[in-house]
Design an enzyme around this catalytic site. Sequence first.
Site, PDB file in Angstrom:
ATOM      1  N   TYR A 124      -7.632   7.032 -12.495  1.00  0.00           N
ATOM      2  CA  TYR A 124      -7.086   5.846 -12.590  1.00  0.00           C
ATOM      3  C   TYR A 124      -7.393   4.465 -11.718  1.00  0.00           C
ATOM      4  O   TYR A 124      -9.251   5.313 -11.023  1.00  0.00           O
ATOM      5  CB  TYR A 124      -5.657   5.949 -11.773  1.00  0.00           C
ATOM      6  CG  TYR A 124      -4.326   6.594 -12.492  1.00  0.00           C
ATOM      7  CD1 TYR A 124      -3.485   6.083 -12.965  1.00  0.00           C
ATOM      8  CD2 TYR A 124      -4.427   8.046 -12.379  1.00  0.00           C
ATOM      9  CE1 TYR A 124      -2.986   6.645 -13.978  1.00  0.00           C
ATOM     10  CE2 TYR A 124      -3.477   9.057 -13.095  1.00  0.00           C
ATOM     11  CZ  TYR A 124      -2.372   7.582 -14.062  1.00  0.00           C
ATOM     12  OH  TYR A 124      -1.749   8.583 -14.657  1.00  0.00           O
ATOM     13  N   ASP A 154       4.941   4.361 -14.716  1.00  0.00           N
ATOM     14  CA  ASP A 154       5.361   3.358 -14.649  1.00  0.00           C
ATOM     15  C   ASP A 154       5.217   2.438 -14.984  1.00  0.00           C
ATOM     16  O   ASP A 154       4.433   1.881 -15.878  1.00  0.00           O
ATOM     17  CB  ASP A 154       6.044   3.434 -12.897  1.00  0.00           C
ATOM     18  CG  ASP A 154       5.799   5.106 -12.611  1.00  0.00           C
ATOM     19  OD1 ASP A 154       5.944   5.517 -12.835  1.00  0.00           O
ATOM     20  OD2 ASP A 154       5.427   4.357 -10.950  1.00  0.00           O
TER      21      ASP A 154
END
Length: 269
Positions: free
Chosen positions: A110, A55
């Site tokens: 992540y 994003d």
Amino acid sequence: MNLAFRFSYFGDRFFGSQMQPGLRTVEGEFIEACRLLGLFDDWREANFVTAGRTDRGVHARGQVCSFSTDKPERAIEALNEVLPADIWCTAWAGVPDGFHPRYSAASRTYRYDFFPAPGDTAAMHEAAQEFLGRHDFSSFSRASDRNPERTILAARVFADGPFAVFEVTGESFLWNMVRCMATALERAGRGEAGAGEISRLFRGPVEQRIPAAPPEGLVLWDIDCGVSFTPLPIDEKSRRHLADRHRYHAVMAEVAARLAPDTPKYKTF
């Protein structure tokens, strides 16, 4: 020849990684660099794909892309010279026909860096263990028509100076999923959520969606595509860019501290 590149980017000046008309994106800049070098004319014919999207504002240490070109030496030697300073390749590999970085990926890792003033890091780590295994993550993601079940392979929270870092590895992730997980862990660190809260949310109504933590703290850390990469050195312009960003944020932290003397001062990295 089919090539795969592992690359990094500082995401604060991109409107996400996926191409969008009229907006600066990671894929758009990478494809333009390939065109300037004459590696391909049409990204679709070259089968240019990345392992996944991030994003707006999210960074990457280990994103992966692949494409075909009849000028592999030029790609390996010159891509870092043409890419903008906030994107740089860290490794390359020749890959077989049919390789697809998204579908060939066995896992993705992540890191949410960093939680300032995290509170009880041990409680955060304990809460993170509730994510392990396969669960319905509807309460930890943005609503969509995708299958909400995901498998988490590893999760931990550890201290790094005055910060806490959340690291999670899974087969795949939903939109905003890691950032929602980070919000839940931050609540656990502040004592706002007790033991078992995450398990309760797995069983609870979907209306109780956890809000996503800010994107600036999220880093796509690594993708396991089963590829043995050959390292590439970071180019000088990207090294200077990172140094400039470090100085800028150090200055802003000092300005904030002087404007509000009671603001906690954190170590810069």
